[in-house]
Design an enzyme around this catalytic site. Structure first.
Site, PDB file in Angstrom:
ATOM      1  N   GLY A 245      12.275  65.506 -35.029  1.00 32.76           N
ATOM      2  CA  GLY A 245      10.863  66.100 -34.813  1.00 32.76           C
ATOM      3  C   GLY A 245      10.429  67.038 -35.881  1.00 32.76           C
TER       4      GLY A 245
ATOM      5  CG  MET B 267      11.430  56.070 -34.424  1.00 32.48           C
ATOM      6  SD  MET B 267      10.661  55.652 -36.206  1.00 32.48           S
ATOM      7  CE  MET B 267      11.572  54.390 -36.582  1.00 32.48           C
TER       8      MET B 267
ATOM      9  CG  HIS C  34       4.453  54.501 -42.828  1.00 32.07           C
ATOM     10  ND1 HIS C  34       5.319  53.867 -42.018  1.00 32.07           N
ATOM     11  CD2 HIS C  34       4.508  53.781 -44.177  1.00 32.07           C
ATOM     12  CE1 HIS C  34       5.992  52.855 -42.617  1.00 32.07           C
ATOM     13  NE2 HIS C  34       5.613  52.809 -43.876  1.00 32.07           N
TER      14      HIS C  34
ATOM     15  CD  GLU D  59      -2.849  43.873 -39.683  1.00 32.26           C
ATOM     16  OE1 GLU D  59      -2.221  43.353 -40.600  1.00 32.26           O
ATOM     17  OE2 GLU D  59      -4.026  43.643 -39.084  1.00 32.26           O
ATOM     18  CG  LEU D  60       3.453  48.524 -37.798  1.00 34.09           C
ATOM     19  CD1 LEU D  60       3.538  49.372 -36.471  1.00 34.09           C
ATOM     20  CD2 LEU D  60       4.837  47.820 -37.819  1.00 34.09           C
TER      21      LEU D  60
ATOM     22  CD  GLU E  72       7.699  62.198 -43.901  1.00 38.78           C
ATOM     23  OE1 GLU E  72       7.500  62.430 -42.741  1.00 38.78           O
ATOM     24  OE2 GLU E  72       8.547  61.501 -44.375  1.00 38.78           O
TER      25      GLU E  72
HETATM   26  N1  NHR Z   1       1.503  51.157 -33.442  1.00 43.36           N
HETATM   27  C1  NHR Z   1       0.541  50.471 -33.719  1.00 43.36           C
HETATM   28  N2  NHR Z   1      -0.354  49.936 -33.041  1.00 43.36           N
HETATM   29  N3  NHR Z   1      -0.118  50.882 -35.086  1.00 43.36           N
HETATM   30  C2  NHR Z   1       0.581  51.725 -35.863  1.00 43.36           C
HETATM   31  O1  NHR Z   1       0.153  51.862 -37.083  1.00 43.36           O
HETATM   32  C3  NHR Z   1       1.848  52.399 -35.292  1.00 43.36           C
HETATM   33  C4  NHR Z   1       2.157  52.021 -34.173  1.00 43.36           C
HETATM   34  C5  NHR Z   1       3.386  52.710 -33.549  1.00 43.36           C
HETATM   35  C6  NHR Z   1       4.063  53.618 -34.443  1.00 43.36           C
HETATM   36  C7  NHR Z   1       4.710  54.459 -36.611  1.00 43.36           C
HETATM   37  C8  NHR Z   1       5.347  53.371 -37.775  1.00 43.36           C
HETATM   38  C9  NHR Z   1       5.676  54.115 -38.802  1.00 43.36           C
HETATM   39  O2  NHR Z   1       5.036  55.040 -39.334  1.00 43.36           O
HETATM   40  C10 NHR Z   1       3.677  53.595 -35.759  1.00 43.36           C
HETATM   41  C11 NHR Z   1       2.568  53.137 -36.215  1.00 43.36           C
HETATM   42  C12 NHR Z   1       8.043  51.875 -35.446  1.00 43.36           C
HETATM   43  C13 NHR Z   1       8.298  50.580 -35.897  1.00 43.36           C
HETATM   44  C14 NHR Z   1       9.138  49.692 -35.131  1.00 43.36           C
HETATM   45  O3  NHR Z   1       8.920  48.593 -35.720  1.00 43.36           O
HETATM   46  C15 NHR Z   1       7.300  50.329 -37.044  1.00 43.36           C
HETATM   47  C16 NHR Z   1       6.421  51.274 -37.431  1.00 43.36           C
HETATM   48  C17 NHR Z   1       6.365  52.730 -37.088  1.00 43.36           C
HETATM   49  C18 NHR Z   1       7.048  53.130 -35.666  1.00 43.36           C
HETATM   50  N4  NHR Z   1       9.748  49.952 -33.984  1.00 43.36           N
HETATM   51  C19 NHR Z   1      10.645  49.289 -33.293  1.00 43.36           C
HETATM   52  C20 NHR Z   1       9.819  48.519 -32.075  1.00 43.36           C
HETATM   53  O4  NHR Z   1      10.330  47.720 -31.427  1.00 43.36           O
HETATM   54  C21 NHR Z   1      11.943  49.791 -32.729  1.00 43.36           C
HETATM   55  C22 NHR Z   1      12.654  50.716 -33.579  1.00 43.36           C
HETATM   56  C23 NHR Z   1      13.566  51.585 -33.151  1.00 43.36           C
HETATM   57  O5  NHR Z   1      13.446  52.191 -31.928  1.00 43.36           O
HETATM   58  O6  NHR Z   1      14.193  52.452 -33.905  1.00 43.36           O
HETATM   59  O7  NHR Z   1       8.713  49.185 -31.652  1.00 43.36           O
HETATM   60  O8  NHR Z   1       6.651  53.450 -39.539  1.00 43.36           O
HETATM   61  C1  GAR Z   2       9.846  60.771 -40.973  1.00 40.77           C
HETATM   62  O1  GAR Z   2      10.106  60.449 -42.368  1.00 40.77           O
HETATM   63  C2  GAR Z   2       8.578  60.000 -40.549  1.00 40.77           C
HETATM   64  O2  GAR Z   2       7.830  59.785 -41.612  1.00 40.77           O
HETATM   65  C3  GAR Z   2       9.438  58.712 -40.235  1.00 40.77           C
HETATM   66  O3  GAR Z   2      10.317  59.111 -39.437  1.00 40.77           O
HETATM   67  C4  GAR Z   2      10.794  60.529 -40.027  1.00 40.77           C
HETATM   68  C5  GAR Z   2      10.905  61.237 -38.818  1.00 40.77           C
HETATM   69  O4  GAR Z   2      11.381  62.672 -39.036  1.00 40.77           O
HETATM   70  N1  GAR Z   2       8.472  57.843 -39.299  1.00 40.77           N
HETATM   71  C6  GAR Z   2       8.857  56.730 -39.483  1.00 40.77           C
HETATM   72  O5  GAR Z   2       9.697  55.952 -39.786  1.00 40.77           O
HETATM   73  C7  GAR Z   2       7.982  55.899 -38.191  1.00 40.77           C
HETATM   74  N2  GAR Z   2       8.423  54.603 -38.255  1.00 40.77           N
HETATM   75  P1  GAR Z   2      11.171  63.603 -37.997  1.00 40.77           P
HETATM   76  O6  GAR Z   2      11.457  63.136 -36.566  1.00 40.77           O
HETATM   77  O7  GAR Z   2      12.040  64.792 -38.491  1.00 40.77           O
HETATM   78  O8  GAR Z   2       9.584  64.135 -38.156  1.00 40.77           O
END
Ligand code: NHR
Ligand code: GAR
Length: 221
Positions: A12, A87, A106, A140-141, A171
């Protein structure tokens, strides 16, 4: 006054940067984690912020988790929801509910490297510039309208950890800035999914977009 809810999964530090920025006109209504052990909850609590846990492992599927999460968020009636190292991929229904008021940070220069393990993939690809992106979330992600980006150099001797640390420092600058613009009602999304900042932005902000070339460790800057 705008009210915001911040979603975290772990450390966080981005949430902390937003809290520490003490953005005028912004009240942090709650910090919600999907993991009970998320260490960021400790900082939030110590700062008098309402903290909640909605543990995704307690739900049978993504839709029921997202429903529970939305209920928890809506109890605070926020103007803005901020994903800060959150996440879990969110379902279409959840994203639609908060359309235009859901931001994510991101750790890459989107559209490069959407998804996970961005720093490792950047090093493997041999890119020389990497960074972070604040964007509005769409179904879309990592594909939504881009608000602000910060670039950093990738050095020959970087590993995942050194590169991640350099990006993370950026960030912590751009996320509070994006929240500030949102709170000032200055973010405008055009018909093509491009974001502009009403009234423009300062030189300081362009310095985050054009890479500030920090000196390699050990050299004077
Ligand atoms: N959801 C949507 N619909 N669209 C986005 O743009 C999102 C989202 C949720 C989260 C953050 C994202 C990033 O910045 C975010 C953007 C998690 C995963 C993932 O694959 C991918 C991208 C992001 C966050 N998560 C796994 C899952 O099964 C779990 C991984 C884990 O728990 O460590 O959800 O990168
Ligand atoms: C940050 O680098 C953020 O951009 C990234 O995880 C870190 C979280 O740090 N986010 C993702 O990878 C989302 N999938 P924080 O918990 O210290 O803010």
């Amino acid at each position: 006054m705008k009210s915001i809810v911040i979603l975290i999964s772990g450390r966080g530090s981005n949430m902390e940067a937003i809290v520490r920025a003490r953005i005028p006109g912004v009240r942090i209504a709650a910090v919600i984690a999907n993991r009970p052990g998320a260490s960021g909850l400790v900082f939030a609590q110590a700062n008098g912020i309402d903290t909640r846990v909605v543990d995704h492992t307690a739900y049978a599927d993504r839709v029921s988790f997202d429903d529970a999460l939305a209920e928890c968020i809506d109890a605070h009636a926020p103007d803005l929801v901020v994903l800060a190292g959150f996440m879990r991929v969110l379902t279409d229904g959840f994203v639609r509910r908060y359309e235009g008021r859901l931001l994510n940070i991101h750790p890459s220069l989107l559209p490069a490297f959407p998804g996970l393990h961005t720093h490792r993939r950047a090093i493997e690809a041999g890119v020389k510039v990497h960074g972070a992106t604040v964007h509005f979330v769409t179904a879309e992600l990592d594909d939504g309208p881009i608000v602000v980006q910060a670039a950093v150099p990738v050095r020959a001797d970087d590993d995942e950890a050194t590169l991640a640390a350099r990006v993370l420092a950026r960030e912590h600058l751009i996320y509070p800035q994006a929240v500030r613009w949102f709170a000032e009602d200055r973010l405008v999304i055009d018909g093509k999914g491009r974001v502009s900042v009403r009234g423009g932005c300062s030189d300081e902000v362009s310095a985050w977009i054009v890479p500030a070339l920090d000196a390699p460790t050990g050299e004077a800057s």
